[in-house]
Design an enzyme around this catalytic site. Structure first.
Site, PDB file in Angstrom:
ATOM      1  N   ARG A  58       2.694  -0.439  -1.371  1.00 18.26           N
ATOM      2  CA  ARG A  58       3.512   0.078  -2.469  1.00 18.26           C
ATOM      3  C   ARG A  58       4.942   0.392  -2.049  1.00 18.26           C
ATOM      4  O   ARG A  58       5.822   0.528  -2.894  1.00 18.26           O
ATOM      5  CB  ARG A  58       2.807   1.248  -3.145  1.00 18.26           C
ATOM      6  CG  ARG A  58       1.566   0.767  -3.914  1.00 18.26           C
ATOM      7  CD  ARG A  58       0.804   1.873  -4.580  1.00 18.26           C
ATOM      8  NE  ARG A  58       0.358   2.910  -3.687  1.00 18.26           N
ATOM      9  CZ  ARG A  58      -0.807   2.917  -3.046  1.00 18.26           C
ATOM     10  NH1 ARG A  58      -1.652   1.933  -3.221  1.00 18.26           N
ATOM     11  NH2 ARG A  58      -1.123   3.909  -2.253  1.00 18.26           N
ATOM     12  N   GLU A  75      -5.087  10.376   5.007  1.00 17.19           N
ATOM     13  CA  GLU A  75      -5.848  11.532   4.555  1.00 17.19           C
ATOM     14  C   GLU A  75      -7.340  11.219   4.463  1.00 17.19           C
ATOM     15  O   GLU A  75      -8.174  12.102   4.447  1.00 17.19           O
ATOM     16  CB  GLU A  75      -5.305  12.079   3.226  1.00 17.19           C
ATOM     17  CG  GLU A  75      -5.290  11.113   2.090  1.00 17.19           C
ATOM     18  CD  GLU A  75      -4.025  10.276   2.000  1.00 17.19           C
ATOM     19  OE1 GLU A  75      -3.734   9.772   0.915  1.00 17.19           O
ATOM     20  OE2 GLU A  75      -3.324  10.076   3.013  1.00 17.19           O
TER      21      GLU A  75
END
Length: 170
Positions: free
Chosen positions: A58, A95
């Site tokens: 992205r 994460e």
């Protein structure tokens, strides 16, 4: 324009407990996408830099139009095996896992000033890895821009030595 209204939040993706911020709803809105790139340009108007760096995938989506709008070159940072020439690599933690990024060895010349652009600041792992690649090649990171920042994950803390800007905060 309130860009937060343009982001779709998907619960439990890609894992249970994650609230994924889906930017495709913003991207399909031409006015919102243009406004996003315009806002990035405003955030960077005081910066002297040569290149925009965007980590896969992205970072390509927000970094390429930003580079184009500011008449700068764009350098992709990719996952392993995607770049055709000689690369250097950096491993990092996400994460919810770990990954590796690569950049062409000749992408940046020593002393070149770069801005890193990405869609999301979470824990900071992807961007720290990207910074390492830039600095290993002798580049200087003069700014980092994000569309979204997840403030509750404290990623900004790991980037405290850099000028970090984000358009939307959760």
């Amino acid at each position: 324009m309130d860009l937060k209204e343009k982001i779709r939040v998907i619960p439990d993706f890609p894992e249970k407990g994650i609230r994924f911020k889906d930017i495709t709803t913003l991207l399909k809105d031409g006015d919102a996408f243009k406004y996003t790139i315009d806002q990035f340009q405003k955030e960077l108007q005081d910066k002297d830099f040569d290149l925009v760096i965007g980590p896969e995938s992205r970072g390509f989506i927000v970094g390429t139009p930003l580079a184009f709008a500011m008449n700068k070159g764009f350098i992709p940072v990719r996952k392993p095996g995607k770049l055709p020439s000689e690369t250097i690599r950096s491993e990092y933690k996400l994460e919810y896992g770990s990954d590796v990024l690569e950049i062409h060895k000749d992408a940046i010349t020593p002393g070149q000033k770069v801005v890193i652009a990405d869609d999301l600041l979470a824990t900071g792992g992807t961007i720290l890895s990207t910074i390492k690649l830039v600095e290993d090649l002798g580049g200087v990171v003069v700014g980092i821009v994000f569309l979204i920042e997840l403030t509750y994950l404290n990623g900004r803390e790991s980037l405290k030595n850099y000028d970090v800007r984000s358009l939307i905060k959760y």
